[in-house]
Design an enzyme around this catalytic site. Structure first.
Site, PDB file in Angstrom:
ATOM      1  N   HIS A  39      -0.408  -6.310   5.414  1.00 27.69           N
ATOM      2  CA  HIS A  39       0.137  -7.195   4.388  1.00 27.69           C
ATOM      3  C   HIS A  39      -0.961  -7.704   3.464  1.00 27.69           C
ATOM      4  CE1 HIS A  39       2.033 -11.282   3.322  1.00 27.69           C
ATOM      5  NE2 HIS A  39       2.792 -10.371   2.733  1.00 27.69           N
ATOM      6  N   GLU A  66       0.060  -2.948   1.948  1.00 29.43           N
ATOM      7  CA  GLU A  66       1.004  -3.571   1.026  1.00 29.43           C
ATOM      8  C   GLU A  66       0.232  -4.376  -0.010  1.00 29.43           C
ATOM      9  OE1 GLU A  66       3.674  -7.098  -0.127  1.00 29.43           O
ATOM     10  OE2 GLU A  66       1.709  -7.041   0.857  1.00 29.43           O
ATOM     11  N   ASP A  68       0.716  -6.738  -4.138  1.00 29.54           N
ATOM     12  CA  ASP A  68       1.581  -7.423  -5.101  1.00 29.54           C
ATOM     13  C   ASP A  68       1.031  -7.185  -6.501  1.00 29.54           C
ATOM     14  OD1 ASP A  68       3.183  -9.207  -3.084  1.00 29.54           O
ATOM     15  OD2 ASP A  68       1.080  -9.568  -2.587  1.00 29.54           O
ATOM     16  N   HIS A  81      -0.919 -12.171  -5.516  1.00 33.44           N
ATOM     17  CA  HIS A  81       0.386 -12.558  -4.983  1.00 33.44           C
ATOM     18  C   HIS A  81       1.055 -13.673  -5.778  1.00 33.44           C
ATOM     19  CE1 HIS A  81       3.117 -14.922  -2.388  1.00 33.44           C
ATOM     20  NE2 HIS A  81       3.504 -13.730  -1.984  1.00 33.44           N
ATOM     21  N   GLU A 149       4.588  -3.991  -4.128  1.00 31.67           N
ATOM     22  CA  GLU A 149       5.624  -4.946  -4.516  1.00 31.67           C
ATOM     23  C   GLU A 149       5.455  -5.351  -5.975  1.00 31.67           C
ATOM     24  OE1 GLU A 149       7.286  -9.465  -3.715  1.00 31.67           O
ATOM     25  OE2 GLU A 149       5.981  -8.543  -2.195  1.00 31.67           O
TER      26      GLU A 149
END
Length: 289
Positions: A39, A66, A68, A81, A149
Site C-alpha cells: 500500500h 499500490e 495514488d 495520497h 488509484e
C-alpha cells in the site's frame, strides 16, 4: 429493514447469483493464496508513495505496489495520497503563505522542491514526490506490478485519459503489462467506467463496498470490487465473485488496509483475491504467500 429480512434477501441474491454465474470450488472454499499488495509502497517502512517505498517493497520481495495519482496546477501527474501536501511534505515551511497547500495549486517544479521523506524519519530526508513517470519507471526497474488509484478525479477533469496517456508513453499499455501487471482503480465508479470506455483492455477496480444489488451494473465495467476489510464478510466476497466481469472472468476482491496477521488470516479465509497492506511482509507470512 429487519435483520431477518436482510438475511433472507442476501441469501436469495447469493443463490440467484450462483445459478447465473457459478463460482469455482476453489474460490467458493476460499482456496488459493491471496495476492499481497504494498500500500503506497511498503509504507510502514518507508515514506508512502515515494520511490524509496517502491524500493523497500522490492527488497521485501513484494511483486505488487499500490499508489495514488493526482494532478498539479500545470498538468503534471504526481504520486501523492492527500489532496494537499501538508501531511507528507515540508510545504508549510517552503511555501508558508500558500495555505491550504492543495496539490492542484502548485506546479510540478514547486512540488519537486519539497522534502517528502523527513516527516517519516531522518534516513529519508530529501525524498521527493515522484511524478507518475518516475514512479512507473521505478516499478518497472524492479519488474513489479502496479495497482494505480486515480485519486479525487472530480478535482481533475480528464485525468483518466491523461493517466492512460502517461502509462502508454511509458510502455505500460502493451500486451505483457495488460495481461497481468496493471490495474487502475478509483473510489469514483464514473472514473473507473471512463477508464474502461477509453481503454477496454485495462483491468479496473472500484474501491468501496457497493450494495450487492448494484453488482450487475459494476460488472459491466469493473473487474474488481475492492472494499475496506472493516466492511467485508464472507457473503459479500462470494456475492462479488459470483459475477462475471468485462473480461469474461469472475469479479475479484482486493481488501484494504490490513496490517496484522490475525486480520489477514480472517479475510484470506473469506476467499479474497488480494490484500492491500502497509506491512506486506507481515501479511505474506500470515497467509503463506
Amino acid at each position: 429493514m429487519h435483520a431477518r429480512a436482510v438475511a433472507a434477501s442476501t441469501t436469495a441474491l447469493l443463490g440467484t447469483a450462483a445459478l447465473l454465474f457459478p463460482v469455482s470450488p476453489a474460490r467458493a472454499a476460499g482456496g488459493g493464496v491471496p495476492l499481497v499488495i504494498a500500500h503506497r509502497g511498503a509504507s510502514a517502512y518507508a515514506p508512502e508513495n515515494t520511490l524509496a517505498a517502491v524500493d523497500k517493497a522490492a527488497g521485501l520481495g513484494i511483486r505488487w505496489v499500490e499508489n495514488d495519482v493526482q494532478r498539479t496546477r500545470d498538468g503534471e501527474l504526481v504520486v501523492v495520497h492527500d489532496d494537499n501536501l501538508r501531511r507528507t511534505t515540508d510545504v508549510e515551511e517552503v511555501y508558508p503563505g500558500r495555505a491550504p497547500w492543495k496539490v492542484k495549486d502548485f506546479t510540478a517544479a514547486e512540488i519537486a522542491r519539497l522534502d517528502a521523506g523527513s516527516w517519516f524519519g531522518p534516513a529519508y530526508a530529501g525524498a521527493r514526490v515522484p511524478t507518475l513517470e518516475q514512479f512507473v519507471n521505478r516499478v518497472e526497474r524492479h519488474h513489479q506490478k502496479l495497482l494505480l488509484e486515480i485519486k479525487n478525479p472530480e478535482l481533475y477533469p480528464g485525468i483518466e485519459r491523461q493517466t492512460l496517456k502517461v502509462l502508454g508513453n511509458e510502455g505500460w499499455l502493451d500486451r505483457s503489462h495488460l495481461a497481468g501487471r496493471l490495474i487502475v482503480q478509483s473510489f469514483s465508479a464514473d472514473s473507473v467506467r471512463t477508464v474502461h470506455e477509453l481503454k477496454p483492455a485495462v483491468k479496473t477496480g472500484v474501491l468501496g463496498t457497493p450494495p450487492m444489488g448494484d453488482l450487475p451494473v459494476y460488472a459491466g465495467f469493473a473487474d474488481q470490487i475492492n472494499p475496506s476489510y472493516r466492511s467485508l464478510s464472507r457473503a459479500y466476497v462470494s456475492a462479488v465473485q459470483a459475477f462475471t466481469g468485462p473480461h469474461g472472468r469472475p469479479l475479484e476482491v482486493l481488501t484494504w488496509t490490513v496490517d496484522d496477521a490475525a486480520t489477514a488470516q480472517r479475510v484470506a479465509g473469506y476467499g479474497v483475491d488480494g490484500i492491500i497492506t502497509n506491512k506486506p511482509d507481515v501479511v505474506r507470512e500470515a497467509v503463506g504467500g
